[in-house]
Design a protein around this motif. Structure first.
Motif, PDB file in Angstrom:
ATOM      1  N   GLN A 191      29.895  57.450  34.696  1.00 33.98           N
ATOM      2  CA  GLN A 191      31.290  57.873  34.835  1.00 33.98           C
ATOM      3  C   GLN A 191      31.863  57.372  36.161  1.00 33.98           C
ATOM      4  N   ASP A 192      31.054  57.399  37.217  1.00 29.97           N
ATOM      5  CA  ASP A 192      31.511  56.898  38.524  1.00 29.97           C
ATOM      6  C   ASP A 192      31.878  55.422  38.456  1.00 29.97           C
ATOM      7  N   GLN A 193      31.068  54.633  37.762  1.00 33.57           N
ATOM      8  CA  GLN A 193      31.364  53.205  37.615  1.00 33.57           C
ATOM      9  C   GLN A 193      32.635  53.006  36.807  1.00 33.57           C
ATOM     10  N   LEU A 194      32.786  53.749  35.712  1.00 35.31           N
ATOM     11  CA  LEU A 194      33.963  53.623  34.858  1.00 35.31           C
ATOM     12  C   LEU A 194      35.234  54.027  35.607  1.00 35.31           C
ATOM     13  N   ASP A 195      35.129  55.055  36.425  1.00 35.02           N
ATOM     14  CA  ASP A 195      36.294  55.550  37.177  1.00 35.02           C
ATOM     15  C   ASP A 195      36.832  54.532  38.180  1.00 35.02           C
ATOM     16  N   LYS A 196      36.056  53.535  38.531  1.00 36.77           N
ATOM     17  CA  LYS A 196      36.512  52.506  39.473  1.00 36.77           C
ATOM     18  C   LYS A 196      37.525  51.551  38.842  1.00 36.77           C
ATOM     19  N   PHE A 197      37.595  51.541  37.529  1.00 33.15           N
ATOM     20  CA  PHE A 197      38.515  50.645  36.824  1.00 33.15           C
ATOM     21  C   PHE A 197      39.818  51.380  36.527  1.00 33.15           C
TER      22      PHE A 197
END
Length: 186
Positions: free
Chosen positions: A76-82
C-alpha cells in the motif's frame, strides 16, 4: 535434459502460461504498463505514465486482454506514491474527460484552460477503452471549492445552471455526485 539423460516435458497449457507471463502488458497506446494489486485489497491497478488507475471491474480488466497472472504484488505504501490518473480519453476519440474520486466522468470542454487552472499536462491523459468509459456514470453536478461555495451547479456542453437547495433535495443528490471545481473552471 536431466543428468540421467531423460527429457523434461512441458504441457501446452504450461507453455502458454509461461509465454503469457513473459509478455509485458501494454495499454491501448502500446506503452508498457505494470498491473499491480495490494494483497489486502480487491482493486487491480494499472501503473501508466507515473500514475495509478484502478480498473472499475474485473470484466473491464479482462476486456483489455489482461490476465490475473500479469498482476504484480505491491505494498500500500508503494501504491500510495503514485498519483491517481484523473484525465481520460477514449481510444479513437479526441475528447478529454475528468475522472472524479467517486468514479464519475465529466467532459472537459476547454482543455488548455483546464491545464492552466490545475497544472495538469497533455501527457497526463491516459487512453481507455469504450467499454471502460461506458462503465462510468456521468458527473454533471459541481460546486466551487476555492473560494468555498457550496452552491450546486449542473454543467453541460451548453453551460452551467444553478440548482436551488430545494432542487438539489428533490433530485436526491448525494455528496459523491457533486464534484469540487476551481472558480476559474466554473
Amino acid at each position: 535434459s536431466t543428468s540421467t539423460g531423460s527429457t523434461a516435458t512441458v504441457s501446452k497449457s504450461e507453455l502458454k502460461n509461461t509465454i503469457a507471463n513473459a509478455k509485458a502488458p501494454k495499454d491501448l497506446t502500446g506503452q508498457k504498463i505494470n498491473i499491480v494489486s495490494v494483497a489486502a485489497s480487491p482493486e487491480i491497478y494499472m501503473l501508466v505514465k507515473g500514475q495509478k488507475h484502478a480498473f472499475p471491474s474485473l470484466a473491464v480488466f479482462y476486456d483489455y486482454g489482461y490476465t490475473l497472472a500479469m498482476i504484480q504484488p505491491i505494498s500500500q505504501d508503494q501504491l500510495d506514491k503514485f498519483p491517481r490518473a484523473n484525465l481520460l480519453k477514449v481510444k479513437g476519440d479526441s475528447k478529454v474527460y475528468y475522472l472524479t474520486e467517486a468514479g464519475l466522468v465529466r467532459q472537459i470542454f476547454d482543455i488548455k484552460k483546464f491545464f492552466d487552472i490545475y497544472g495538469d499536462r497533455p501527457e497526463d491523459v491516459i487512453t481507455i477503452s469504450r467499454k471502460e468509459f461506458n462503465s462510468y456514470a456521468t458527473n454533471e453536478y459541481v460546486y466551487q471549492y476555492s473560494p468555498f461555495n457550496r452552491d450546486v451547479f449542473q454543467v453541460s456542453a451548453t453551460g452551467k445552471r444553478y440548482l436551488t437547495p430545494m432542487a438539489v433535495a428533490r433530485l436526491g443528490l448525494r455528496s459523491e455526485q457533486v464534484a469540487p471545481v476551481a472558480q476559474a473552471e466554473l
